[in-house]
Design a protein around this motif. Structure first.
Motif, mmCIF file in Angstrom:
data_model
loop_
_atom_site.group_PDB
_atom_site.id
_atom_site.type_symbol
_atom_site.label_atom_id
_atom_site.label_comp_id
_atom_site.label_asym_id
_atom_site.label_seq_id
_atom_site.Cartn_x
_atom_site.Cartn_y
_atom_site.Cartn_z
ATOM 1 N N PHE A 283 -7.521 2.981 -5.539
ATOM 2 C CA PHE A 283 -8.334 3.099 -6.753
ATOM 3 C C PHE A 283 -8.965 1.752 -7.105
ATOM 4 C CE2 PHE A 283 -8.828 3.585 -11.428
ATOM 5 C CZ PHE A 283 -9.620 4.732 -11.429
ATOM 6 N N LYS A 284 -8.184 0.682 -6.984
ATOM 7 C CA LYS A 284 -8.702 -0.657 -7.272
ATOM 8 C C LYS A 284 -9.723 -1.095 -6.230
ATOM 9 C CE LYS A 284 -9.039 -4.729 -9.174
ATOM 10 N NZ LYS A 284 -9.774 -4.903 -10.459
ATOM 11 N N ASN A 285 -9.415 -0.849 -4.960
ATOM 12 C CA ASN A 285 -10.308 -1.319 -3.902
ATOM 13 C C ASN A 285 -11.596 -0.512 -3.814
ATOM 14 O OD1 ASN A 285 -8.916 -3.572 -3.032
ATOM 15 N ND2 ASN A 285 -7.639 -2.414 -1.615
ATOM 16 N N ASP A 286 -11.581 0.730 -4.241
ATOM 17 C CA ASP A 286 -12.833 1.487 -4.346
ATOM 18 C C ASP A 286 -13.777 0.795 -5.323
ATOM 19 O OD1 ASP A 286 -12.093 3.367 -2.527
ATOM 20 O OD2 ASP A 286 -11.567 4.911 -3.989
ATOM 21 N N ASP A 287 -13.208 0.294 -6.421
ATOM 22 C CA ASP A 287 -14.014 -0.420 -7.405
ATOM 23 C C ASP A 287 -14.449 -1.780 -6.864
ATOM 24 O OD1 ASP A 287 -14.910 -0.605 -10.372
ATOM 25 O OD2 ASP A 287 -13.796 -2.470 -10.066
ATOM 26 N N GLN A 288 -13.550 -2.466 -6.158
ATOM 27 C CA GLN A 288 -13.910 -3.749 -5.555
ATOM 28 C C GLN A 288 -15.076 -3.582 -4.583
ATOM 29 O OE1 GLN A 288 -12.259 -5.957 -7.699
ATOM 30 N NE2 GLN A 288 -11.759 -7.192 -5.908
ATOM 31 N N LYS A 289 -15.023 -2.504 -3.787
ATOM 32 C CA LYS A 289 -16.085 -2.248 -2.824
ATOM 33 C C LYS A 289 -17.414 -2.002 -3.532
ATOM 34 C CE LYS A 289 -17.566 0.969 0.755
ATOM 35 N NZ LYS A 289 -17.344 2.300 1.369
ATOM 36 N N ALA A 290 -17.380 -1.229 -4.609
ATOM 37 C CA ALA A 290 -18.602 -0.922 -5.353
ATOM 38 C C ALA A 290 -19.208 -2.176 -5.967
ATOM 39 C CB ALA A 290 -18.299 0.111 -6.441
ATOM 40 N N ARG A 291 -18.376 -3.165 -6.276
ATOM 41 C CA ARG A 291 -18.860 -4.411 -6.885
ATOM 42 C C ARG A 291 -19.196 -5.478 -5.845
ATOM 43 N NH1 ARG A 291 -17.163 -4.974 -12.426
ATOM 44 N NH2 ARG A 291 -16.003 -3.138 -13.136
ATOM 45 N N VAL A 296 -8.313 -6.343 -2.752
ATOM 46 C CA VAL A 296 -7.039 -6.922 -3.167
ATOM 47 C C VAL A 296 -5.957 -6.409 -2.235
ATOM 48 C CG1 VAL A 296 -7.801 -7.040 -5.570
ATOM 49 C CG2 VAL A 296 -6.499 -5.043 -4.789
ATOM 50 N N ASN A 297 -4.832 -7.104 -2.185
ATOM 51 C CA ASN A 297 -3.740 -6.610 -1.354
ATOM 52 C C ASN A 297 -2.996 -5.497 -2.076
ATOM 53 O OD1 ASN A 297 -2.783 -8.422 -3.225
ATOM 54 N ND2 ASN A 297 -1.153 -9.211 -1.935
ATOM 55 N N GLN A 298 -2.094 -4.875 -1.384
ATOM 56 C CA GLN A 298 -1.521 -3.613 -1.854
ATOM 57 C C GLN A 298 -0.581 -3.767 -3.046
ATOM 58 O OE1 GLN A 298 1.047 -1.788 1.051
ATOM 59 N NE2 GLN A 298 2.120 -3.683 1.520
ATOM 60 N N PHE A 299 -0.578 -2.758 -3.887
ATOM 61 C CA PHE A 299 0.468 -2.580 -4.880
ATOM 62 C C PHE A 299 1.627 -1.894 -4.169
ATOM 63 C CE2 PHE A 299 -3.432 -2.770 -7.341
ATOM 64 C CZ PHE A 299 -3.087 -3.619 -8.382
ATOM 65 N N ARG A 300 2.844 -2.212 -4.567
ATOM 66 C CA ARG A 300 4.011 -1.663 -3.887
ATOM 67 C C ARG A 300 5.207 -1.694 -4.820
ATOM 68 N NH1 ARG A 300 7.153 -6.062 -2.680
ATOM 69 N NH2 ARG A 300 6.073 -8.084 -2.642
ATOM 70 N N LEU A 301 6.316 -1.133 -4.364
ATOM 71 C CA LEU A 301 7.565 -1.235 -5.102
ATOM 72 C C LEU A 301 8.193 -2.597 -4.819
ATOM 73 C CD1 LEU A 301 9.152 2.292 -4.466
ATOM 74 C CD2 LEU A 301 7.976 1.494 -6.516
ATOM 75 N N PRO A 302 8.899 -3.179 -5.787
ATOM 76 C CA PRO A 302 9.529 -4.487 -5.542
ATOM 77 C C PRO A 302 10.723 -4.356 -4.607
ATOM 78 C CG PRO A 302 10.211 -3.635 -7.668
ATOM 79 C CD PRO A 302 9.154 -2.682 -7.156
#
Length: 451
Positions: A283-291, A296-302
């Motif tokens: 979801f974040k990288n779709d927006d990054q691509k559009a801009r 960004v690197n991945q969100f994950r569990l700690p």
């Protein structure tokens, strides 16, 4: 003629050398300047070393957390548990993707386009993918989780708003698709139309880097894993977790009602939490691509170590996120949401969960690192993992081990489980009314200690 050609080449080379910005020096590939951006709702946890494990008597005598000094790298962490509102955004995205895919497929089968109105407004943007690269097809907004459709790689039209009011459906074809999303009329009651949540599936692919790095097989496809799972939380946990107890109101209202929007989501398994992390990254990288920005690197569990380091908030040897050793403040107030005083659930001003930003945060500005809900980590549970895990970014993970570490204790636990060093686990495909999660993201580069 040959001499003239050689002179021309030499002249061009001389010009290019004179105009070179590098002047023939090794300066590296000049890319864009990278400016770290703190993700919304997250806090930067600075790198550091700490003593991981039981710093005082192991009252339960489980002997699974001997002390050892470990070091972790910098990372961002959600300042609260993922809330119902945030998880609903994921669920609704999946729902909308499925609806748009179904509408576009039917419009294509009917030969309808935007010029025809009605369902044609939701036709694929382009049905010609012959000139697209594999990567371009991958990045298209078409993660419906519907299985093979024959339309993989077709671009969905996300610009046209979906219509949910039955009185505003544009035509009978739109009605047909929307009705297929809801449970049959004979299964509904109280005059409510309820979405069939078993249809809300998210499908994604990830690469098992750990396995690939340790294998002699260089074929990447051998390490690609495809997951497809239902994303809606299991709301029945409020009843199944507690026999002979009246918790039907929580089952009926907790996840979807606005009254609980800022409460931590529960009823989410470890595998669902992992899917959420993948979606949040996409979801974040779709927006990054559009801009036109770098991904960004991945969100994950700690990892388990990251979670304990963050929970301690920089306090060495503390029993709880606030230090301790007591669970009551100097003003006589409980410091977390748990089960105090031999089972008086309401003594801490809450019977079940509380809002995600309740009580005081720890010194890393993280809320409810003790109590409220236990939290999934990315680590597998091995009783003796502290003995052999690395001292640098330790993480005992195994795809063969279905037991995953949970940390922090919950609203139904006694104070022992709130201690920052206490380990517990649940099976990765199980969902509980007292287990939620929060996500992390690695910090890229060397963090500024003044941030």
């Amino acid at each position: 003629m040959k001499k003239l050609l050689l002179l021309s080449i030499a002249f061009v080379f001389l010009l290019s050398s004179c105009g070179s910005k590098t002047k023939g020096e090794l300066v590296g590939v000049q890319g864009k300047k990278w400016y770290p951006e703190k993700p919304y709702g997250m806090e930067l946890i600075p790198r550091g070393a700490f003593i991981m494990g039981k710093s005082e008597e192991d009252m339960a005598q489980v002997l699974n957390a001997p002390t050892k000094t470990v070091t972790v790298r910098s990372f961002y962490m959600d300042d609260t548990e993922i809330t119902n509102s945030e998880y609903r955004q994921f669920v609704q995205w999946v729902r909308d993707s499925i609806v748009r895919t179904k509408l576009a497929i039917l419009a294509d089968e009917l030969g309808m386009g935007p010029e025809d109105g009605g369902i044609g407004e939701y036709a694929f943007k382009s049905a010609d993918t012959t000139r697209m690269t594999t990567y371009q097809k991958y990045m298209l907004d078409n993660y419906s989780g519907m299985g093979e459709t024959g339309y993989e790689g077709y671009a969905l039209n996300t610009e046209e708003d979906l219509v949910w009011d039955t009185s505003d459906y544009p035509d009978e074809y739109y009605t047909e698709i929307m009705d297929s999303l809801y449970i049959p009329q004979e299964e509904s009651y109280n005059g409510q139309r309820i979405i069939d949540v078993t249809q809300l599936k998210y499908k994604y692919t990830w690469m098992d880097i750990e396995a690939a790095a340790r294998s002699r097989d260089s074929r990447r496809k051998e390490f690609l894993r495809t997951e497809e799972l239902e994303v809606y939380p299991d709301t029945t946990v409020w009843i199944r977790d507690f026999e002979y107890s009246y918790n039907e109101p929580m089952h009926n209202d907790y996840f979807w009602h606005d009254a609980y929007s800022d409460y931590p989501v529960v009823g989410v398994s470890w595998t669902q939490a992992k899917a959420f992390c993948h979606w949040r990254t996409k979801f974040k990288n779709d927006d990054q691509k559009a801009r036109g920005r770098q991904f960004v690197n991945q969100f994950r569990l700690p990892t388990e170590a990251e979670w304990e380091y963050a929970a301690r908030g920089g306090i060495e040897g503390g029993t709880y996120p606030w230090g301790g050793p007591y669970v009551i403040s100097d003003t006589g107030c409980f410091m977390a949401n748990f089960k105090p005083q031999r089972g008086d659930y309401a003594a801490d001003a809450a019977l079940y969960t509380v809002e995600a930003k309740s009580y005081e945060p720890n010194d890393f500005n993280l809320y409810n690192m003790a109590g409220n809900v236990s939290e999934w980590t990315n680590s597998s549970y091995f009783p003796g993992s502290y003995e052999y895990a690395s001292t640098m970014n330790p993480n005992a993970d195994s795809g063969d081990n279905a037991r995953k570490v949970i940390r922090g204790g919950s609203w139904k636990d006694v104070a022992y489980f709130l201690q920052v060093s206490t380990r517990d686990y649940e099976y990765k495909d199980s969902a509980r009314s007292y287990v939620g999660f929060r996500t992390v993201q690695d910090y890229m580069g060397e963090e500024d200690s003044t941030q």
